[in-house]
Structure formats: C-alpha cells, structure tokens
Design a protein around this motif. Structure first.
Motif, mmCIF file in Angstrom:
data_model
loop_
_atom_site.group_PDB
_atom_site.id
_atom_site.type_symbol
_atom_site.label_atom_id
_atom_site.label_comp_id
_atom_site.label_asym_id
_atom_site.label_seq_id
_atom_site.Cartn_x
_atom_site.Cartn_y
_atom_site.Cartn_z
ATOM 1 N N UNK A 199 0.820 -1.224 0.000
ATOM 2 C CA UNK A 199 0.000 0.000 0.000
ATOM 3 C C UNK A 199 0.852 1.272 0.000
ATOM 4 N N UNK A 200 1.887 1.275 -0.807
ATOM 5 C CA UNK A 200 2.793 2.421 -0.861
ATOM 6 C C UNK A 200 2.207 3.535 -1.738
ATOM 7 N N UNK A 201 2.649 4.772 -1.511
ATOM 8 C CA UNK A 201 2.302 5.836 -2.462
ATOM 9 C C UNK A 201 2.841 5.466 -3.844
ATOM 10 N N UNK A 202 2.284 6.077 -4.882
ATOM 11 C CA UNK A 202 2.722 5.746 -6.238
ATOM 12 C C UNK A 202 4.221 5.988 -6.397
ATOM 13 N N UNK A 203 4.897 4.944 -6.851
ATOM 14 C CA UNK A 203 6.326 5.037 -7.161
ATOM 15 C C UNK A 203 6.582 4.107 -8.336
ATOM 16 N N UNK A 204 7.635 4.392 -9.075
ATOM 17 C CA UNK A 204 7.984 3.567 -10.225
ATOM 18 C C UNK A 204 9.471 3.229 -10.184
ATOM 19 N N UNK A 205 9.806 2.070 -10.729
ATOM 20 C CA UNK A 205 11.218 1.720 -10.816
ATOM 21 C C UNK A 205 11.831 2.404 -12.034
ATOM 22 N N UNK A 206 13.095 2.115 -12.293
ATOM 23 C CA UNK A 206 13.799 2.807 -13.379
ATOM 24 C C UNK A 206 13.193 2.521 -14.752
ATOM 25 N N UNK A 207 12.453 1.416 -14.875
ATOM 26 C CA UNK A 207 11.819 1.061 -16.142
ATOM 27 C C UNK A 207 10.448 1.715 -16.299
ATOM 28 N N UNK A 208 9.987 2.374 -15.234
ATOM 29 C CA UNK A 208 8.664 2.973 -15.263
ATOM 30 C C UNK A 208 7.575 2.056 -14.758
ATOM 31 N N UNK A 209 7.954 0.905 -14.216
ATOM 32 C CA UNK A 209 6.966 -0.050 -13.729
ATOM 33 C C UNK A 209 6.488 0.340 -12.328
ATOM 34 N N UNK A 210 5.193 0.160 -12.085
ATOM 35 C CA UNK A 210 4.619 0.469 -10.769
ATOM 36 C C UNK A 210 5.318 -0.367 -9.699
ATOM 37 N N UNK A 211 5.686 0.286 -8.593
ATOM 38 C CA UNK A 211 6.622 -0.318 -7.645
ATOM 39 C C UNK A 211 6.094 -1.560 -6.936
ATOM 40 N N UNK A 212 4.820 -1.587 -6.559
ATOM 41 C CA UNK A 212 4.337 -2.774 -5.842
ATOM 42 C C UNK A 212 4.329 -4.002 -6.754
ATOM 43 N N UNK A 213 3.889 -3.825 -7.989
ATOM 44 C CA UNK A 213 3.914 -4.936 -8.944
ATOM 45 C C UNK A 213 5.357 -5.337 -9.246
ATOM 46 N N UNK A 214 6.229 -4.333 -9.369
ATOM 47 C CA UNK A 214 7.634 -4.601 -9.704
ATOM 48 C C UNK A 214 8.356 -5.329 -8.574
ATOM 49 N N UNK A 215 8.173 -4.872 -7.334
ATOM 50 C CA UNK A 215 8.883 -5.478 -6.203
ATOM 51 C C UNK A 215 8.266 -6.812 -5.792
ATOM 52 N N UNK A 216 6.945 -6.809 -5.650
ATOM 53 C CA UNK A 216 6.291 -8.005 -5.111
ATOM 54 C C UNK A 216 6.252 -9.148 -6.119
#
Length: 329
Positions: free
Chosen positions: A115-132
């Motif tokens: 439930x993080x605020x919107x963040x993106x990785x270096x590729x532009x991917x949404x962080x929760x989907x990218x990390x989890x």
C-alpha cells in the motif's frame, strides 16, 4: 492445476500454529534455502526456523549491513546484495549463486511492500507490482537451473488476503491510464503472486519443482504496514485503543511466529509431497470461495479461502507471458 486441487488437507495444524511447531521432526541438513526479506518480520522467523532444522540459509538483501546484523544469530548464513526494484542486482545475485554450483532446495519469495504511495522503478513499472511480483519472477526464473538440480525443490510465494482488492488489469498493469490506488495496486501484486505459484508449479512439476502461494495472516508489528494509517488498523480491529496489536489467529491477526508457519509448512512438510500450485493459509490448503460468497469474502469475511481468479490457470499462463516481456524489455 485445476481448481479441485484447492481442497484442505486437514493438516492437523491451524491458525495459531507456529513455525517451530510445524517443522518439528523435519531434518533439513544438506538443504539450501534462499529467503528474500529474510532479515526482518516473518522472513527472519522463516530463516531462523529453517536454519534451526539444519538448512543452509542465503538471504538476498537491499540493506546488507542491516541484514548481517539481524542474521548474526544464525551462524553460517550468507547475505548478498539484491534489490527487487533493480533488475541488474537480481541478475548479479542469481549468477553468483549459480556459479557456486549448488542446488537450491527451497526458495521462499517472502519480501514485499504494501500500500505504498505511487512510485515507479527505473523502467517505469509500478513499484508494488515490480517489487512483489516482477522482481521475484526474475529471481525465480534465473535460479531455475539450481531448482532443477535439487531434484525436488519447493518454491513458496508470499501472497496475501489482499487478493480481495483486485485481480490483474492486463490492459493497464502499470497504472498508466487509471487512477492509482495503493490497495488496488497491492491487491493486483498479491493476485500476481498467487498466480505465479500456479504457473511455476505447472512448468516445474516435470522437473521436480513444486510451488505454493501463502497467505501468512495480518501481522501488524512488522515494517509491512508502515504506509497504513494506524487509525485504519484500529478501525479494522487489528490494533487496540492504545495502538497495540490485537492477537486473534482465527481472524488472521497473528504473531510473527504464527505468520511464518504456513511458509515453513509449504517449504518443508511431507504432507504436501506430490502437490503444488495451490494457495495456502492457516497451515493448510485453502478452500475455494464459492461464487455466491465471493462478494462477501472480498468485503471482509475472514473465513479461510481463495478467490478463483487468484488460482486461475489461464490467467497464470497469461501473467507469465506478460512478465517475461516486461523483464526482458
């Protein structure tokens, strides 16, 4: 996998069982286990209990020094740098492990954000989907040769009852066109975790790799809930009026020791020999939520269960293809 695999085994354990209790009598001497996020919360408890049963533990960590400090109590544990939002670090970790020539018997994809605020990785991917999900997808597929070499490996993927919040929006996975909602993104990532276990199991079964998704319960005294307003946790009945955790395993409100139990059971228990591709909670396989009960369950019913969309083999196969494209883009 078919949905009929989602049948409780009546394991003899329950919501209040601890990781120590479920591993009793199991010898992991000579086994190698990788536990992501294995230096805090239920990840640390999972690593501790597997180590106590004789396994050699490897913990990939974003904060290596913090991890080494936390894991000093587990002699011989390896700590290596890896950040689930940094694809190059995932490759480097996996390549170093593969170069050691060791088989990988247990892979516990435990780390995650919530439930993080919107963040993106270096590729532009949404962080929760990218990390989890994506980070663990990349890690698991890179480590595949070591899992095969184990000649009987288990992959445990930490999902969550957060599957209730959302399925996968294949038209806009990265929230580029729809409004970002922290729990919607979390739910999507947790559904992805559950589906990933389904497809890992389908693809790996012939090579001796079985996979399980796990709902650990709601453990409010870990770092996972740091982005959630304590008032919301009080309203949900997870914290008392003084802000202290309420323990009620039957309502999924668990201690760290109880929260790690299903992961450890899925990773090690012979009751699951020959099984896989299932979603588990309370140290058992979860039943499928009946279609007529899905709305109530998604609305907060604490009855054990899994939504059919989170174990749907067609969605799992599609997610794998999408994930491959995303990590190789």
């Amino acid at each position: 996998m078919t949905s009929t695999a989602q049948q409780p085994l009546n394991s003899g354990f329950g919501a209040a069982s601890t990781a120590e209790e479920v591993i009793k009598g199991i010898d992991l001497t000579g086994k190698v286990a990788i536990v992501t996020g294995g230096y805090s919360g239920i990840g640390l408890e999972t690593a501790r209990v597997l180590h106590g049963a004789g396994a050699h533990i490897v913990v990939p960590a974003r904060d290596v020094e913090r991890a080494r400090t936390a894991l000093a109590v587990l002699p011989g544990t390896e700590v290596e740098h890896m950040d689930l939002l940094d694809p190059a670090s995932i490759d480097a970790f996996a390549e170093k492990f593969l170069a050691s020539g060791r088989p990988l018997h247990l892979l516990v994809n435990n780390a995650g954000i919530m439930a993080t605020p919107l963040a993106r990785d270096a590729r532009g991917y949404e962080a929760q989907f990218a990390a989890n999900h994506l980070g663990h997808f990349q890690l698991t597929t890179k480590l595949w040769p070591a899992l095969v070499a184990a000649q009987g490996a288990r992959v445990v993927v930490l999902s969550s009852r957060g599957i209730r919040f959302a399925g996968i929006d294949f038209d806009d996975v990265q929230f580029e066109h729809r409004k970002y909602e922290p729990f919607l993104a979390y739910g999507q990532s947790k559904t992805a975790n559950a589906l990933f276990a389904v497809e890992v199991d389908r693809r790996g079964q012939a090579q001796g790799i079985r996979a399980f998704a796990v709902h650990p319960g709601l453990i409010v005294d870990t770092g996972l809930v740091k982005h959630i307003d304590p008032a919301a946790l009080q309203a949900a009945g997870a914290l008392d009026s003084e802000g202290k955790p309420i323990r009620d395993p039957e309502r999924q409100l668990k201690t760290v020791q109880q929260g790690a139990a299903t992961s450890v059971w899925c990773a090690t228990n012979p009751q699951l020999d020959g099984l896989g591709g299932v979603y588990c909670e309370n140290v058992d396989i979860s039943p499928l939520v009946a279609p007529e009960n899905e709305a109530a369950w998604a609305g907060g019913d604490t009855t054990p269960g899994v939504l059919s969309r989170a174990v749907d083999p067609e969605a799992a196969a599609r997610l794998w293809e999408v994930s491959e494209q995303l990590v190789t883009a």
